[in-house]
Design an enzyme around this catalytic site. Structure first.
Site, short mmCIF file in Angstrom:
data_model
loop_
_atom_site.label_atom_id
_atom_site.label_comp_id
_atom_site.label_asym_id
_atom_site.label_seq_id
_atom_site.Cartn_x
_atom_site.Cartn_y
_atom_site.Cartn_z
N GLU A 75 38.67 -9.20 -15.91
CA GLU A 75 38.24 -7.38 -16.71
C GLU A 75 37.58 -7.97 -18.30
OE1 GLU A 75 38.85 -5.64 -15.54
OE2 GLU A 75 40.03 -5.14 -14.10
N LEU A 139 43.77 -7.74 -4.33
CA LEU A 139 41.89 -8.55 -5.03
C LEU A 139 41.21 -7.47 -4.29
CD1 LEU A 139 41.46 -12.03 -5.20
CD2 LEU A 139 42.65 -10.54 -7.29
N TYR A 235 35.23 1.69 8.24
CA TYR A 235 35.96 0.57 7.46
C TYR A 235 36.58 -0.22 8.74
CZ TYR A 235 38.90 -1.03 3.65
OH TYR A 235 39.91 -1.34 3.50
P1 NAD Z 1 40.43 -2.22 -7.09
O1 NAD Z 1 39.51 -2.22 -7.84
O2 NAD Z 1 41.52 -0.78 -8.18
O3 NAD Z 1 42.02 -3.41 -7.86
C1 NAD Z 1 41.00 -4.86 -7.68
C2 NAD Z 1 41.52 -6.08 -8.49
O4 NAD Z 1 41.26 -6.94 -8.58
C3 NAD Z 1 41.59 -5.63 -9.90
O5 NAD Z 1 42.92 -5.97 -10.94
C4 NAD Z 1 40.75 -6.48 -10.08
O6 NAD Z 1 40.77 -6.86 -12.21
C5 NAD Z 1 41.08 -7.81 -9.65
N1 NAD Z 1 39.91 -8.84 -9.83
C6 NAD Z 1 39.33 -8.23 -8.69
N2 NAD Z 1 38.34 -9.46 -8.70
C7 NAD Z 1 38.73 -10.70 -9.16
C8 NAD Z 1 38.30 -11.65 -9.38
N3 NAD Z 1 37.39 -12.49 -9.04
N4 NAD Z 1 39.50 -12.77 -10.51
C9 NAD Z 1 40.77 -12.52 -10.58
N5 NAD Z 1 41.05 -10.64 -10.46
C10 NAD Z 1 39.58 -10.00 -9.44
O7 NAD Z 1 41.55 -2.48 -6.06
P2 NAD Z 1 42.55 -1.39 -4.72
O8 NAD Z 1 42.15 -0.03 -3.75
O9 NAD Z 1 43.84 -0.97 -5.68
O10 NAD Z 1 42.34 -3.05 -3.85
C11 NAD Z 1 43.53 -3.76 -4.05
C12 NAD Z 1 43.84 -4.04 -2.47
O11 NAD Z 1 44.14 -3.09 -1.90
C13 NAD Z 1 42.09 -4.09 -1.53
O12 NAD Z 1 42.56 -5.26 -0.63
C14 NAD Z 1 42.25 -2.90 -0.89
O13 NAD Z 1 41.26 -3.84 0.08
C15 NAD Z 1 43.63 -2.20 -1.00
N6 NAD Z 1 43.35 -0.98 -0.24
C16 NAD Z 1 43.03 0.11 -1.42
C17 NAD Z 1 43.28 1.03 -0.76
C18 NAD Z 1 42.45 2.67 -1.24
O14 NAD Z 1 42.57 3.44 -0.29
N7 NAD Z 1 41.92 1.94 -2.85
C19 NAD Z 1 44.06 1.31 0.44
C20 NAD Z 1 44.29 -0.04 1.05
C21 NAD Z 1 44.16 -0.98 0.99
#
Ligand code: NAD
Length: 392
Positions: A75, A139, A235
């Site tokens: 962040e 992530l 997706y």
């Molecule tokens: P998000 O963007 O809210 O969160 C991503 C997190 O990863 C943040 O904390 C960010 O700081 C961290 N991050 C990113 N790059 C980084 C790095 N290089 N080093 C350290 N931290 C890093 O995303 P989200 O939607 O909560 O997604 C999280 C997981 O859940 C993903 O794998 C996503 O595919 C999966 N997912 C999301 C959904 C959806 O609808 N949003 C549904 C099912 C699964």
């Protein structure tokens, strides 16, 4: 500074410190109201801890389970002229509440893909927490620098095999329109797997194991989305879906290579909802606006915190959680069951520019989107002067 949302395309480029803290508090209140977890993990590492599903996981582990948590995120801190990112302020809010509740919490801000950050985590665990009994891998990143070669890989959101023509909603222009997405080439598929597949999850578990920081019977999970026909072309069967398939390979490999510790590694399939990551995926804002409408009517709507609290109670705190035919912890039945999907499909076929706001719950989607950045949170005075320089 008075902070109002600055939206550019699918992202908001600033964040509200007080609003983010309030939104974190709401999530904490939710899990506390649900009741304490039974058989809760005690030492939890959350990789991707600052927003979305990772933040919800950390809040649940800490405030429903009483766990010590070590968070990893990437962040941007604030300056006196520019706000920090939402994840920065969420993390600050989490630390304030954890410290008030007497819970151990530390967060390392840096690149989770790097060897340096993994070493910092190991040093912190050795100094403060000891062995972990749960590792959450959450992530979502557009790129990854390979820690061995220094090569930078980029993820792509494209169909695989053939072009895909579909409807989408442009949140910037308030427009429903057709788009044609060209298929990815082999290199784009491989690069997306490098970024969003399971390789880095395995490297984390290897590093923790080598440092003797995995407790016996430690659980670990990485998050995926398994949709249905409406989202498969962009997706499930697209570049991101190929990367997510690699998580299944990684889970099996972690179980095999860490069998002496009886590590249980699962891919958890979660529902689609508004996060910074999902807003960037073409078609998803339209799909999510429609499922919000249908699932709210059905009384099954959930946000990140509700879905993750259920994941912990139904699956992660069970000694042998029930898995689906792919061995995954499947949490999105309420979204992907045939009856609900049929209702969404009916709306999908009807939706046009003229009827979009009637057929969908875009108001709900937009509210959730603003909330991700600390805006539109109940009880926050957005006309008040706030200090952006928040630390944790
Ligand atoms: P998000 O963007 O809210 O969160 C991503 C997190 O990863 C943040 O904390 C960010 O700081 C961290 N991050 C990113 N790059 C980084 C790095 N290089 N080093 C350290 N931290 C890093 O995303 P989200 O939607 O909560 O997604 C999280 C997981 O859940 C993903 O794998 C996503 O595919 C999966 N997912 C999301 C959904 C959806 O609808 N949003 C549904 C099912 C699964």
């Amino acid at each position: 500074m008075i902070v109002k949302p600055k939206i550019r395309g699918f992202i908001c480029t600033n964040a509200h410190p007080v609003g983010c803290a309030a939104s974190v508090r709401q999530q904490i209140e939710y899990v506390k109201a649900q009741g304490a977890l039974k058989n809760a993990p005690k030492n939890v590492l959350v990789i991707g801890s600052s927003t979305g599903y990772g933040l919800a996981s950390r809040i649940t582990a800490a405030f429903a389970g009483g766990a010590n948590t070590l968070g990893v995120c990437f962040e941007k801190p604030p300056t006196d002229r520019k706000t920090g990112t939402a994840g920065w302020y969420n993390t600050a809010g989490f630390h304030t509440e954890a410290s008030a509740a007497g819970l151990y919490a530390k967060t390392l801000n840096g690149d989770a893909f790097s060897k340096e950050l993994k070493q910092q985590v190991i040093d912190t665990l050795k100094a403060d927490m000891g062995k972990v009994d749960l590792v959450i891998y959450s992530l979502a990143s557009p790129r990854r620098t390979d820690p061995e070669t220094g090569e930078v890989y980029k993820s792509t959101l494209k169909p695989v095999g053939q072009a895909y023509k579909t409807k989408t909603y442009d949140t910037d222009k308030d427009q429903v329109h057709e788009i044609e997405l060209e298929p990815a080439n082999q290199d784009e598929i491989q690069q997306t797997i490098k970024v969003m597949g399971g390789e880095d999850w395995e490297l984390w578990l290897d590093a923790l194991d080598e440092a003797d920081l995995l407790a016996d019977n430690c659980k670990t999970t990485a998050y995926t989305y398994v949709g249905k026909e409406l989202t498969w072309p962009i997706y499930g069967q697209a570049t991101i879906g190929k990367a997510k398939e690699d998580l299944d390979r990684a889970a099996a490999s972690i179980v095999k290579t860490k069998s002496d510790k009886k590590v249980q590694a699962y891919v958890s399939s979660l529902k689609a909802l508004v996060t910074q990551a999902s807003s960037a995926i073409p078609v998803m804002p339209l799909y999510i606006s429609l499922i919000y409408k249908v699932m709210k009517q059905e009384g099954t709507h959930q946000g990140c915190i509700e879905q993750i609290y259920d994941l912990f109670t139904d699956k992660l705190t069970q000694s042998k959680p029930e898995v689906d035919e792919m061995g995954r912890l499947y949490m999105n039945t309420k979204e992907t069951n045939d009856a609900t999907q049929a209702k969404i499909k009916q709306l999908w076929d009807q939706v046009t520019q003229d009827n979009f706001h009637d057929l969908s719950d875009y108001a709900g989607y937009h509210h959730e989107f603003l909330k991700l950045f600390g805006f539109d949170v109940a009880g926050v005075d957005y006309d008040a002067d706030v200090n952006p320089l928040v630390e944790w």
